[in-house]
Design a protein around this motif. Sequence first.
Motif, PDB file in Angstrom:
ATOM      1  N   PRO A   1     -16.416  60.319  70.272  1.00 41.29           N
ATOM      2  CA  PRO A   1     -15.762  60.922  71.497  1.00 41.29           C
ATOM      3  C   PRO A   1     -17.037  61.962  71.967  1.00 41.29           C
ATOM      4  N   LEU A   2     -17.162  61.658  73.165  1.00 39.97           N
ATOM      5  CA  LEU A   2     -18.334  62.286  73.956  1.00 39.97           C
ATOM      6  C   LEU A   2     -17.741  63.447  74.974  1.00 39.97           C
ATOM      7  N   ALA A   3     -18.542  64.394  75.420  1.00 34.92           N
ATOM      8  CA  ALA A   3     -18.420  65.374  76.254  1.00 34.92           C
ATOM      9  C   ALA A   3     -19.631  65.881  76.833  1.00 34.92           C
ATOM     10  N   PRO A   4     -19.756  66.304  78.018  1.00 36.86           N
ATOM     11  CA  PRO A   4     -21.076  66.552  78.629  1.00 36.86           C
ATOM     12  C   PRO A   4     -21.479  67.761  77.850  1.00 36.86           C
ATOM     13  N   ALA A   5     -22.832  68.003  77.882  1.00 29.45           N
ATOM     14  CA  ALA A   5     -23.603  69.125  77.190  1.00 29.45           C
ATOM     15  C   ALA A   5     -24.572  69.527  78.205  1.00 29.45           C
ATOM     16  N   ALA A   6     -25.117  70.669  77.836  1.00 30.54           N
ATOM     17  CA  ALA A   6     -26.163  71.523  78.738  1.00 30.54           C
ATOM     18  C   ALA A   6     -27.388  70.599  78.525  1.00 30.54           C
ATOM     19  N   HIS A   7     -28.398  70.721  79.380  1.00 30.34           N
ATOM     20  CA  HIS A   7     -29.715  70.111  79.416  1.00 30.34           C
ATOM     21  C   HIS A   7     -30.965  71.068  79.692  1.00 30.34           C
ATOM     22  N   PRO A   8     -32.041  70.576  79.334  1.00 31.25           N
ATOM     23  CA  PRO A   8     -33.191  71.615  79.150  1.00 31.25           C
ATOM     24  C   PRO A   8     -33.610  71.991  80.739  1.00 31.25           C
ATOM     25  N   ALA A   9     -34.001  73.419  80.996  1.00 26.28           N
ATOM     26  CA  ALA A   9     -34.503  73.774  82.080  1.00 26.28           C
ATOM     27  C   ALA A   9     -35.908  74.261  82.001  1.00 26.28           C
ATOM     28  N   PRO A  10     -36.625  74.488  83.222  1.00 27.22           N
ATOM     29  CA  PRO A  10     -38.032  74.925  82.850  1.00 27.22           C
ATOM     30  C   PRO A  10     -38.193  76.116  81.960  1.00 27.22           C
ATOM     31  N   GLY A  11     -39.319  76.256  81.419  1.00 28.30           N
ATOM     32  CA  GLY A  11     -39.558  77.310  80.551  1.00 28.30           C
ATOM     33  C   GLY A  11     -38.693  77.437  79.248  1.00 28.30           C
ATOM     34  N   TYR A  12     -38.386  76.443  78.502  1.00 32.64           N
ATOM     35  CA  TYR A  12     -37.520  76.547  77.427  1.00 32.64           C
ATOM     36  C   TYR A  12     -36.358  77.138  77.608  1.00 32.64           C
ATOM     37  N   ARG A  13     -35.723  77.116  78.865  1.00 34.08           N
ATOM     38  CA  ARG A  13     -34.691  77.693  79.151  1.00 34.08           C
ATOM     39  C   ARG A  13     -33.278  76.487  79.131  1.00 34.08           C
ATOM     40  N   CYS A  14     -32.111  77.052  79.260  1.00 36.64           N
ATOM     41  CA  CYS A  14     -31.016  76.256  79.164  1.00 36.64           C
ATOM     42  C   CYS A  14     -30.371  76.017  80.654  1.00 36.64           C
ATOM     43  N   SER A  15     -29.744  75.032  80.658  1.00 36.67           N
ATOM     44  CA  SER A  15     -29.194  74.855  82.285  1.00 36.67           C
ATOM     45  C   SER A  15     -27.895  75.594  82.375  1.00 36.67           C
ATOM     46  N   CYS A  16     -27.519  76.220  81.279  1.00 37.41           N
ATOM     47  CA  CYS A  16     -26.267  77.125  81.458  1.00 37.41           C
ATOM     48  C   CYS A  16     -26.795  78.321  82.268  1.00 37.41           C
ATOM     49  N   ASP A  17     -25.703  79.300  82.427  1.00 39.18           N
ATOM     50  CA  ASP A  17     -26.214  80.592  83.063  1.00 39.18           C
ATOM     51  C   ASP A  17     -26.008  81.803  82.244  1.00 39.18           C
ATOM     52  N   ARG A  18     -25.926  81.562  80.800  1.00 37.14           N
ATOM     53  CA  ARG A  18     -26.010  82.424  79.896  1.00 37.14           C
ATOM     54  C   ARG A  18     -27.605  83.050  79.682  1.00 37.14           C
ATOM     55  N   VAL A  19     -27.632  84.124  79.772  1.00 36.16           N
ATOM     56  CA  VAL A  19     -29.155  84.875  79.617  1.00 36.16           C
ATOM     57  C   VAL A  19     -29.263  84.910  78.264  1.00 36.16           C
TER      58      VAL A  19
ATOM     59  N   CYS B   1     -29.606  82.122  76.163  1.00 37.25           N
ATOM     60  CA  CYS B   1     -28.894  81.007  75.386  1.00 37.25           C
ATOM     61  C   CYS B   1     -29.356  80.769  74.220  1.00 37.25           C
ATOM     62  N   PRO B   2     -28.631  81.046  72.983  1.00 34.74           N
ATOM     63  CA  PRO B   2     -29.288  80.871  71.544  1.00 34.74           C
ATOM     64  C   PRO B   2     -29.474  79.488  71.321  1.00 34.74           C
ATOM     65  N   THR B   3     -28.760  78.467  71.880  1.00 32.30           N
ATOM     66  CA  THR B   3     -29.007  76.946  71.592  1.00 32.30           C
ATOM     67  C   THR B   3     -29.117  76.428  72.768  1.00 32.30           C
ATOM     68  N   PRO B   4     -30.436  76.365  73.420  1.00 28.17           N
ATOM     69  CA  PRO B   4     -30.618  75.677  74.870  1.00 28.17           C
ATOM     70  C   PRO B   4     -30.459  74.498  74.888  1.00 28.17           C
ATOM     71  N   ALA B   5     -29.614  73.911  75.733  1.00 31.92           N
ATOM     72  CA  ALA B   5     -29.687  72.139  75.560  1.00 31.92           C
ATOM     73  C   ALA B   5     -28.994  71.599  74.762  1.00 31.92           C
ATOM     74  N   ARG B   6     -28.298  72.491  73.701  1.00 36.20           N
ATOM     75  CA  ARG B   6     -27.694  71.828  72.519  1.00 36.20           C
ATOM     76  C   ARG B   6     -26.136  72.130  72.393  1.00 36.20           C
ATOM     77  N   HIS B   7     -25.409  72.348  73.416  1.00 35.03           N
ATOM     78  CA  HIS B   7     -24.233  72.909  73.423  1.00 35.03           C
ATOM     79  C   HIS B   7     -23.453  72.463  74.633  1.00 35.03           C
ATOM     80  N   PRO B   8     -22.167  72.273  74.300  1.00 32.34           N
ATOM     81  CA  PRO B   8     -21.331  71.668  75.302  1.00 32.34           C
ATOM     82  C   PRO B   8     -21.316  72.678  76.853  1.00 32.34           C
ATOM     83  N   VAL B   9     -20.706  71.996  78.051  1.00 31.13           N
ATOM     84  CA  VAL B   9     -20.777  72.940  78.920  1.00 31.13           C
ATOM     85  C   VAL B   9     -19.275  73.412  79.384  1.00 31.13           C
ATOM     86  N   SER B  10     -18.456  73.042  78.652  1.00 34.19           N
ATOM     87  CA  SER B  10     -17.015  73.190  78.759  1.00 34.19           C
ATOM     88  C   SER B  10     -16.554  73.933  77.503  1.00 34.19           C
TER      89      SER B  10
END
Length: 245
Positions: free
Chosen positions: A46-64, A66-75
């Motif tokens: 079973p699959l669900a969307p997750a965050a993805h990498p953003a420039p500068g070793y950041r995460c696509s989520c809006d969490r300042v 983020c302790p697990t960038p690009a490794r967590h679900p978006v919902s």
Amino acid sequence: MSATFGGRSGRRGKLSQWLLGRRPKETADDGGREALLLAAAAAGLPLAPAAHPAPGYRCSCDRVGCPTPARHPVSFAWQTQSTTDRGQIERWARHQPEANFITATGMVHDVLDVPVEAGREALERLLDSGVEVGPVAESDDGRMLFFTLTRGTPEDEDEWWPCELDCRPETMDEHPGLRWHCRGSYVLVPPARLPGDDGQQVRWVRGPEHALPDPLSLLEMLTDACARHVGSEAEHAGTAWPPRH
């Protein structure tokens, strides 16, 4: 599909390549990415969307920070959102072309997550011993993921074992370096991109067309290999797990 899918001879050839430090990079355009995701879903993951990498070793989520960038679900509802429905996965893949995907464990499958050096050693030994090994993924951040049947089902509620009991053993001597993802946990499913400028990925070593084995058939060799590599696990001792979002 990944070039590592298929028969034993091709599989062992790829295994020898990355043991020699010549591991090929798996690439997937949009069509290849979608095909890999649909193959995982067709295998029952079973699959669900997750965050993805953003420039500068950041995460696509809006969490300042983020302790697990690009490794967590978006919902926050990832457990109920996770699905094997082909149409839904196609829509997600096309509408979120940069997204990684996670697979929720403890529903159909569990994942035995070990340091990559231990995983490579154990995989060689398991294959040489004729043990049926299921799908296996490797992450460029130093982990190898062995996909297995889950130990419990919703119809057999007494058999559930919360993930924290598995991935936080009381002593490292008991299960050195091993994390057992089951109910309440998840892992990235290939193809996934990790933060950084060097193109780190999560890729299949053995694809999802391989049947899920009983986790206990792999556990002894995995724990033995982890014990031999326990020194390297000290590097991961400070990693927070499971991530909370």
